[in-house]
Motif scaffolding. Structure first.
Motif, PDB file in Angstrom:
ATOM      1  N   GLU A  83      19.714   2.049  29.579  1.00  5.71           N
ATOM      2  CA  GLU A  83      20.062   2.263  28.094  1.00  5.71           C
ATOM      3  C   GLU A  83      20.234   1.154  27.264  1.00  5.71           C
ATOM      4  O   GLU A  83      19.562   1.164  26.132  1.00  5.71           O
ATOM      5  N   ARG A  84      20.631   0.031  27.888  1.00  7.42           N
ATOM      6  CA  ARG A  84      20.831  -1.229  27.098  1.00  7.42           C
ATOM      7  C   ARG A  84      19.419  -1.809  26.618  1.00  7.42           C
ATOM      8  O   ARG A  84      19.215  -2.482  25.694  1.00  7.42           O
ATOM      9  N   ARG A  85      18.423  -1.627  27.582  1.00  4.18           N
ATOM     10  CA  ARG A  85      16.963  -2.098  27.656  1.00  4.18           C
ATOM     11  C   ARG A  85      16.304  -1.378  26.452  1.00  4.18           C
ATOM     12  O   ARG A  85      15.624  -1.886  25.574  1.00  4.18           O
ATOM     13  N   ARG A  86      16.620   0.071  26.314  1.00  4.66           N
ATOM     14  CA  ARG A  86      15.726   0.719  25.046  1.00  4.66           C
ATOM     15  C   ARG A  86      16.774   0.404  23.850  1.00  4.66           C
ATOM     16  O   ARG A  86      15.905   0.525  23.009  1.00  4.66           O
ATOM     17  N   ASP A  87      17.973   0.048  23.857  1.00  8.00           N
ATOM     18  CA  ASP A  87      18.737  -0.084  22.592  1.00  8.00           C
ATOM     19  C   ASP A  87      17.853  -1.635  22.133  1.00  8.00           C
ATOM     20  O   ASP A  87      17.978  -1.751  21.052  1.00  8.00           O
ATOM     21  N   LEU A  88      17.784  -2.489  23.057  1.00 12.33           N
ATOM     22  CA  LEU A  88      17.337  -3.886  22.779  1.00 12.33           C
ATOM     23  C   LEU A  88      15.876  -3.446  22.103  1.00 12.33           C
ATOM     24  O   LEU A  88      15.426  -4.340  21.078  1.00 12.33           O
ATOM     25  N   ALA A  89      14.974  -2.707  22.804  1.00 12.28           N
ATOM     26  CA  ALA A  89      13.645  -2.765  22.184  1.00 12.28           C
ATOM     27  C   ALA A  89      13.705  -2.103  20.950  1.00 12.28           C
ATOM     28  O   ALA A  89      12.930  -2.532  20.152  1.00 12.28           O
ATOM     29  N   GLU A  90      14.390  -1.056  20.707  1.00  6.67           N
ATOM     30  CA  GLU A  90      14.595  -0.397  19.411  1.00  6.67           C
ATOM     31  C   GLU A  90      15.054  -1.458  18.362  1.00  6.67           C
ATOM     32  O   GLU A  90      14.504  -1.600  17.307  1.00  6.67           O
ATOM     33  N   ALA A  91      15.833  -2.406  18.859  1.00 10.93           N
ATOM     34  CA  ALA A  91      16.456  -3.556  17.810  1.00 10.93           C
ATOM     35  C   ALA A  91      15.179  -4.534  17.516  1.00 10.93           C
ATOM     36  O   ALA A  91      15.158  -4.903  16.396  1.00 10.93           O
ATOM     37  N   GLU A  93      12.207  -3.727  17.698  1.00 11.08           N
ATOM     38  CA  GLU A  93      11.298  -2.916  17.031  1.00 11.08           C
ATOM     39  C   GLU A  93      11.421  -3.215  15.397  1.00 11.08           C
ATOM     40  O   GLU A  93      10.693  -3.281  14.583  1.00 11.08           O
ATOM     41  N   LYS A  94      12.712  -2.863  15.020  1.00 12.07           N
ATOM     42  CA  LYS A  94      13.268  -2.926  13.610  1.00 12.07           C
ATOM     43  C   LYS A  94      13.371  -4.412  13.101  1.00 12.07           C
ATOM     44  O   LYS A  94      13.562  -4.678  12.152  1.00 12.07           O
ATOM     45  N   GLY A  95      13.386  -5.721  14.170  1.00 11.16           N
ATOM     46  CA  GLY A  95      13.201  -6.641  13.355  1.00 11.16           C
ATOM     47  C   GLY A  95      14.586  -6.991  13.130  1.00 11.16           C
ATOM     48  O   GLY A  95      14.686  -8.276  12.357  1.00 11.16           O
ATOM     49  N   ASP A  96      15.890  -6.671  13.613  1.00  8.14           N
ATOM     50  CA  ASP A  96      17.141  -7.111  13.040  1.00  8.14           C
ATOM     51  C   ASP A  96      17.685  -8.146  14.118  1.00  8.14           C
ATOM     52  O   ASP A  96      18.086  -7.687  15.073  1.00  8.14           O
ATOM     53  N   ALA A  97      17.541  -9.450  13.622  1.00 10.82           N
ATOM     54  CA  ALA A  97      17.969 -10.579  14.613  1.00 10.82           C
ATOM     55  C   ALA A  97      19.525 -10.198  15.100  1.00 10.82           C
ATOM     56  O   ALA A  97      19.695 -10.750  16.256  1.00 10.82           O
ATOM     57  N   ASP A  98      20.080 -10.000  14.455  1.00 13.93           N
ATOM     58  CA  ASP A  98      21.931  -9.807  14.557  1.00 13.93           C
ATOM     59  C   ASP A  98      21.929  -8.660  15.560  1.00 13.93           C
ATOM     60  O   ASP A  98      22.578  -8.946  16.568  1.00 13.93           O
ATOM     61  N   LYS A  99      21.158  -7.495  15.316  1.00 19.83           N
ATOM     62  CA  LYS A  99      21.399  -6.521  16.309  1.00 19.83           C
ATOM     63  C   LYS A  99      20.603  -6.905  17.687  1.00 19.83           C
ATOM     64  O   LYS A  99      20.967  -6.771  18.611  1.00 19.83           O
ATOM     65  N   VAL A 100      19.615  -7.514  17.628  1.00 23.45           N
ATOM     66  CA  VAL A 100      18.886  -8.113  18.941  1.00 23.45           C
ATOM     67  C   VAL A 100      19.751  -9.000  19.712  1.00 23.45           C
ATOM     68  O   VAL A 100      19.803  -8.769  20.922  1.00 23.45           O
ATOM     69  N   ALA A 101      20.475  -9.905  19.068  1.00 26.13           N
ATOM     70  CA  ALA A 101      21.193 -10.727  19.723  1.00 26.13           C
ATOM     71  C   ALA A 101      22.490  -9.979  20.380  1.00 26.13           C
ATOM     72  O   ALA A 101      22.764 -10.327  21.614  1.00 26.13           O
ATOM     73  N   LYS A 102      22.901  -9.045  19.506  1.00 26.82           N
ATOM     74  CA  LYS A 102      24.035  -8.232  20.194  1.00 26.82           C
ATOM     75  C   LYS A 102      23.687  -7.272  21.373  1.00 26.82           C
ATOM     76  O   LYS A 102      24.322  -7.290  22.308  1.00 26.82           O
ATOM     77  N   ARG A 103      22.365  -6.896  21.324  1.00 30.32           N
ATOM     78  CA  ARG A 103      21.883  -5.922  22.504  1.00 30.32           C
ATOM     79  C   ARG A 103      21.784  -6.879  23.449  1.00 30.32           C
ATOM     80  O   ARG A 103      21.684  -6.187  24.671  1.00 30.32           O
ATOM     81  N   GLU A 104      20.964  -8.068  23.284  1.00 30.00           N
ATOM     82  CA  GLU A 104      20.923  -8.876  24.528  1.00 30.00           C
ATOM     83  C   GLU A 104      22.052  -9.253  25.106  1.00 30.00           C
ATOM     84  O   GLU A 104      22.115  -9.463  26.436  1.00 30.00           O
TER      85      GLU A 104
END
Length: 122
Positions: A83-91, A93-104
């Protein structure tokens, strides 16, 4: 007086730790150590909860059940990672650097928890 009781229980737990022949006995010893620690810190509500847990372990514990529960926790953690990997891929895809960092970070935490689970002797 409480200090002597806690010290006695701690020494008893340590002396019997090497003689545990089953996972249930190890679990009982772990709970006993926690009770000793709670007594040392006069945490009565923790002591009460741990005594209840100890009674439950003594009444219902089986090594097979502990192993099965542990395998279930590992499977659940693997689902969490997916689930975390899916969330990261989605973030990403949207290009939101802040969300990408949080999801990572969340993914890393989930992976670390899985490693901890897999390192246990169950």
């Amino acid at each position: 007086m409480n200090y002597r009781i806690a010290l006695g229980l701690a020494l008893f737990s340590l002396s019997t730790a090497s003689f545990a022949s089953s996972l249930c006995q190890e679990k009982e010893q772990d709970i006993q150590r926690e009770i000793s620690y709670a007594e040392k810190h006069n945490n009565q509500s923790r002591i009460n909860g741990l005594n209840k847990a100890l009674r439950e372990v003594k009444a219902n514990c089986s090594d097979d059940k502990l192993r099965a529960d542990h395998q279930r926790k590992i499977a659940e953690q693997k689902e969490e990672i997916a689930e975390r990997r899916r969330d990261l891929a989605e973030a990403k895809e949207k290009g939101d650097a802040d969300k990408v960092a949080k999801r990572e970070q969340k993914l890393q935490e989930a992976q670390n928890e899985l490693k901890a689970l897999e390192s246990r002797d169950y």
